[in-house]
Design a protein around this motif. Structure first.
Motif, PDB file in Angstrom:
ATOM      1  N   PHE A 194     -10.566  -5.679   2.812  1.00  0.00           N
ATOM      2  CA  PHE A 194      -9.144  -5.321   2.818  1.00  0.00           C
ATOM      3  C   PHE A 194      -8.542  -5.279   1.414  1.00  0.00           C
ATOM      4  O   PHE A 194      -7.339  -5.079   1.273  1.00  0.00           O
ATOM      5  CB  PHE A 194      -8.356  -6.318   3.671  1.00  0.00           C
ATOM      6  N   TYR A 195      -9.360  -5.442   0.399  1.00  0.00           N
ATOM      7  CA  TYR A 195      -8.880  -5.499  -0.993  1.00  0.00           C
ATOM      8  C   TYR A 195      -8.583  -4.087  -1.492  1.00  0.00           C
ATOM      9  O   TYR A 195      -9.424  -3.191  -1.417  1.00  0.00           O
ATOM     10  CB  TYR A 195      -9.941  -6.152  -1.864  1.00  0.00           C
ATOM     11  N   ASN A 196      -7.352  -3.863  -2.017  1.00  0.00           N
ATOM     12  CA  ASN A 196      -6.964  -2.522  -2.446  1.00  0.00           C
ATOM     13  C   ASN A 196      -6.869  -2.410  -3.966  1.00  0.00           C
ATOM     14  O   ASN A 196      -7.004  -3.405  -4.692  1.00  0.00           O
ATOM     15  CB  ASN A 196      -5.640  -2.107  -1.790  1.00  0.00           C
ATOM     16  N   TYR A 197      -6.598  -1.204  -4.443  1.00  0.00           N
ATOM     17  CA  TYR A 197      -6.570  -0.943  -5.877  1.00  0.00           C
ATOM     18  C   TYR A 197      -5.404  -1.633  -6.573  1.00  0.00           C
ATOM     19  O   TYR A 197      -5.382  -1.743  -7.808  1.00  0.00           O
ATOM     20  CB  TYR A 197      -6.510   0.569  -6.133  1.00  0.00           C
ATOM     21  N   LYS A 198      -4.437  -2.123  -5.798  1.00  0.00           N
ATOM     22  CA  LYS A 198      -3.300  -2.830  -6.386  1.00  0.00           C
ATOM     23  C   LYS A 198      -3.600  -4.310  -6.619  1.00  0.00           C
ATOM     24  O   LYS A 198      -2.781  -5.035  -7.170  1.00  0.00           O
ATOM     25  CB  LYS A 198      -2.074  -2.697  -5.484  1.00  0.00           C
ATOM     26  N   GLY A 199      -4.764  -4.726  -6.182  1.00  0.00           N
ATOM     27  CA  GLY A 199      -5.155  -6.117  -6.369  1.00  0.00           C
ATOM     28  C   GLY A 199      -4.679  -7.056  -5.268  1.00  0.00           C
ATOM     29  O   GLY A 199      -4.653  -8.267  -5.454  1.00  0.00           O
ATOM     30  N   THR A 200      -4.299  -6.503  -4.122  1.00  0.00           N
ATOM     31  CA  THR A 200      -3.884  -7.325  -2.984  1.00  0.00           C
ATOM     32  C   THR A 200      -4.725  -6.968  -1.763  1.00  0.00           C
ATOM     33  O   THR A 200      -5.524  -6.026  -1.794  1.00  0.00           O
ATOM     34  CB  THR A 200      -2.393  -7.107  -2.659  1.00  0.00           C
ATOM     35  N   TYR A 201      -4.534  -7.710  -0.691  1.00  0.00           N
ATOM     36  CA  TYR A 201      -5.212  -7.421   0.570  1.00  0.00           C
ATOM     37  C   TYR A 201      -4.203  -6.761   1.504  1.00  0.00           C
ATOM     38  O   TYR A 201      -3.060  -7.211   1.619  1.00  0.00           O
ATOM     39  CB  TYR A 201      -5.767  -8.709   1.192  1.00  0.00           C
ATOM     40  N   SER A 202      -4.625  -5.701   2.171  1.00  0.00           N
ATOM     41  CA  SER A 202      -3.657  -4.944   2.957  1.00  0.00           C
ATOM     42  C   SER A 202      -4.318  -4.138   4.059  1.00  0.00           C
ATOM     43  O   SER A 202      -5.528  -3.929   4.083  1.00  0.00           O
ATOM     44  CB  SER A 202      -2.879  -3.988   2.048  1.00  0.00           C
ATOM     45  N   VAL A 203      -3.456  -3.690   4.980  1.00  0.00           N
ATOM     46  CA  VAL A 203      -3.795  -2.599   5.893  1.00  0.00           C
ATOM     47  C   VAL A 203      -2.839  -1.468   5.553  1.00  0.00           C
ATOM     48  O   VAL A 203      -1.802  -1.682   4.916  1.00  0.00           O
ATOM     49  CB  VAL A 203      -3.658  -3.009   7.376  1.00  0.00           C
ATOM     50  N   VAL A 204      -3.167  -0.260   5.976  1.00  0.00           N
ATOM     51  CA  VAL A 204      -2.388   0.909   5.557  1.00  0.00           C
ATOM     52  C   VAL A 204      -1.604   1.496   6.722  1.00  0.00           C
ATOM     53  O   VAL A 204      -2.152   1.717   7.809  1.00  0.00           O
ATOM     54  CB  VAL A 204      -3.298   1.988   4.943  1.00  0.00           C
ATOM     55  N   LEU A 205      -0.318   1.723   6.466  1.00  0.00           N
ATOM     56  CA  LEU A 205       0.520   2.501   7.375  1.00  0.00           C
ATOM     57  C   LEU A 205       0.489   3.937   6.872  1.00  0.00           C
ATOM     58  O   LEU A 205       0.970   4.236   5.792  1.00  0.00           O
ATOM     59  CB  LEU A 205       1.956   1.982   7.374  1.00  0.00           C
ATOM     60  N   PHE A 206      -0.120   4.817   7.638  1.00  0.00           N
ATOM     61  CA  PHE A 206      -0.291   6.221   7.261  1.00  0.00           C
ATOM     62  C   PHE A 206       0.570   7.060   8.188  1.00  0.00           C
ATOM     63  O   PHE A 206       0.509   6.923   9.411  1.00  0.00           O
ATOM     64  CB  PHE A 206      -1.764   6.614   7.397  1.00  0.00           C
ATOM     65  N   ALA A 207       1.413   7.930   7.604  1.00  0.00           N
ATOM     66  CA  ALA A 207       2.385   8.634   8.449  1.00  0.00           C
ATOM     67  C   ALA A 207       2.593  10.077   8.016  1.00  0.00           C
ATOM     68  O   ALA A 207       2.359  10.448   6.862  1.00  0.00           O
ATOM     69  CB  ALA A 207       3.722   7.898   8.426  1.00  0.00           C
ATOM     70  N   VAL A 208       3.035  10.874   8.970  1.00  0.00           N
ATOM     71  CA  VAL A 208       3.462  12.253   8.733  1.00  0.00           C
ATOM     72  C   VAL A 208       4.915  12.348   9.184  1.00  0.00           C
ATOM     73  O   VAL A 208       5.263  11.889  10.274  1.00  0.00           O
ATOM     74  CB  VAL A 208       2.609  13.258   9.537  1.00  0.00           C
ATOM     75  N   VAL A 209       5.784  12.930   8.318  1.00  0.00           N
ATOM     76  CA  VAL A 209       7.202  13.057   8.665  1.00  0.00           C
ATOM     77  C   VAL A 209       7.629  14.516   8.569  1.00  0.00           C
ATOM     78  O   VAL A 209       6.986  15.327   7.891  1.00  0.00           O
ATOM     79  CB  VAL A 209       8.097  12.199   7.750  1.00  0.00           C
ATOM     80  N   ASN A 210       8.736  14.834   9.247  1.00  0.00           N
ATOM     81  CA  ASN A 210       9.289  16.178   9.146  1.00  0.00           C
ATOM     82  C   ASN A 210      10.324  16.233   8.023  1.00  0.00           C
ATOM     83  O   ASN A 210      10.492  15.280   7.256  1.00  0.00           O
ATOM     84  CB  ASN A 210       9.879  16.622  10.489  1.00  0.00           C
ATOM     85  N   ALA A 211      11.025  17.333   7.915  1.00  0.00           N
ATOM     86  CA  ALA A 211      11.966  17.529   6.810  1.00  0.00           C
ATOM     87  C   ALA A 211      13.157  16.578   6.869  1.00  0.00           C
ATOM     88  O   ALA A 211      13.840  16.381   5.861  1.00  0.00           O
ATOM     89  CB  ALA A 211      12.464  18.970   6.805  1.00  0.00           C
ATOM     90  N   ASN A 212      13.395  15.956   8.014  1.00  0.00           N
ATOM     91  CA  ASN A 212      14.527  15.027   8.174  1.00  0.00           C
ATOM     92  C   ASN A 212      14.092  13.568   8.025  1.00  0.00           C
ATOM     93  O   ASN A 212      14.831  12.667   8.439  1.00  0.00           O
ATOM     94  CB  ASN A 212      15.176  15.226   9.544  1.00  0.00           C
ATOM     95  N   TYR A 213      12.912  13.342   7.461  1.00  0.00           N
ATOM     96  CA  TYR A 213      12.353  11.995   7.279  1.00  0.00           C
ATOM     97  C   TYR A 213      12.028  11.312   8.603  1.00  0.00           C
ATOM     98  O   TYR A 213      11.909  10.085   8.662  1.00  0.00           O
ATOM     99  CB  TYR A 213      13.314  11.088   6.488  1.00  0.00           C
ATOM    100  N   GLU A 214      11.868  12.081   9.654  1.00  0.00           N
ATOM    101  CA  GLU A 214      11.553  11.521  10.959  1.00  0.00           C
ATOM    102  C   GLU A 214      10.037  11.521  11.166  1.00  0.00           C
ATOM    103  O   GLU A 214       9.370  12.519  10.922  1.00  0.00           O
ATOM    104  CB  GLU A 214      12.232  12.347  12.060  1.00  0.00           C
TER     105      GLU A 214
END
Length: 259
Positions: A194-214
């Motif tokens: 879970f170690y990331n390039y920022k030097g912390t441990y994390s999981v990733v929230l991956f998202a797709v949004v429309n033009a209204n930030y929804e």
């Protein structure tokens, strides 16, 4: 050698036993409380009374506290109430659906720990650890079909594309993609998984949004060591895209070009 206990030894043994027995009787037994007063008297100590005042007299503060206005809260309560209502038992009264929803919304709004949240809600951390995930699941199922929907027809895809064109002058775009690292405590025996390039441990929230930030698509839980590109190929929307199951409209020329 006689196997009988001598009178002297017997007397010492009996005296010792009596002293121990007498000491046990006199020792004050520290009884454990089955429930703390704070938790037993939620009506007096929890934030529900405060929320009622805010809802009636201070709508801006109510919105700041739960990150939604009173009308939105009432609508959400109507959608999830049946899913999170529990029956009372002969032992105690169940935590109400309203208390469950408010505790969950406050947790999501402030990111408080369960231990900290117990002072506001009057609900034990152990109960909160069950209530909050359960309520989040109920919210997800109540809202996903109307508010988290991947375009599945050409008309829906064109609606998203038109939004980017009209609001941002960005043509033929079907969604903006990004990932967000959510820091976690390193799981036991996980190494650098879970170690990331920022030097912390994390999981990733991956998202797709429309033009209204929804949000129109969300993928969560991939270990932080994986790049956005790597996560993209793990998502169901990518698999549907590669399988040509998204019903994307035919290519069109960009305005002012011949290509």
């Amino acid at each position: 050698m006689s196997s009988k206990i001598s009178k002297r030894k017997a007397a010492v043994l009996l005296a010792t036993v009596l002293m121990v027995d007498d000491d046990d009787e006199q020792r004050e037994v520290k009884k454990r409380k089955w429930c703390k007063k704070l938790l037993m008297d939620k009506k007096k100590y929890s934030h529900m009374n405060l929320l009622q005042v805010l809802q009636q007299e201070e709508p801006c503060d109510f919105k700041n506290y739960l990150r939604m206005d009173s009308d939105t809260y009432t609508s959400l309560m109507g959608l999830v109430c049946n899913k999170i209502t529990k029956q009372d038992t002969i032992m105690r009264k169940a935590i109400s659906a309203e208390e469950r929803l408010v505790a969950t919304l406050r947790y999501l709004a402030a990111g408080s720990s369960y231990e900290d949240l117990k002072f506001r809600t009057g609900i034990s951390p152990q109960a909160l650890s069950e209530i909050i995930p359960e309520t989040c699941k109920a919210i997800y199922h109540a809202l996903k079909n109307d508010y988290l929907k991947v375009p599945s027809t050409e008309a829906e895809c064109k609606e998203v594309s038109n939004g980017f064109q009209n609001l941002w002058q960005f043509n033929n775009c079907l969604g903006a993609i990004d990932g967000k690292h959510i820091n976690i405590t390193k799981p036991a025996n996980s190494g650098l998984y879970f170690y990331n390039y920022k030097g912390t441990y994390s999981v990733v929230l991956f998202a797709v949004v429309n033009a209204n930030y929804e949000f129109i698509y969300v993928h969560t839980g991939t270990n932080g060591r994986v790049s956005d590109g790597g996560i993209w190929f793990q998502t169901s929307i990518c698999k549907r895209l590669l399988a040509k199951k998204l019903n994307i409209p035919s290519p069109t020329k960009l305005p002012g070009t011949d290509d």
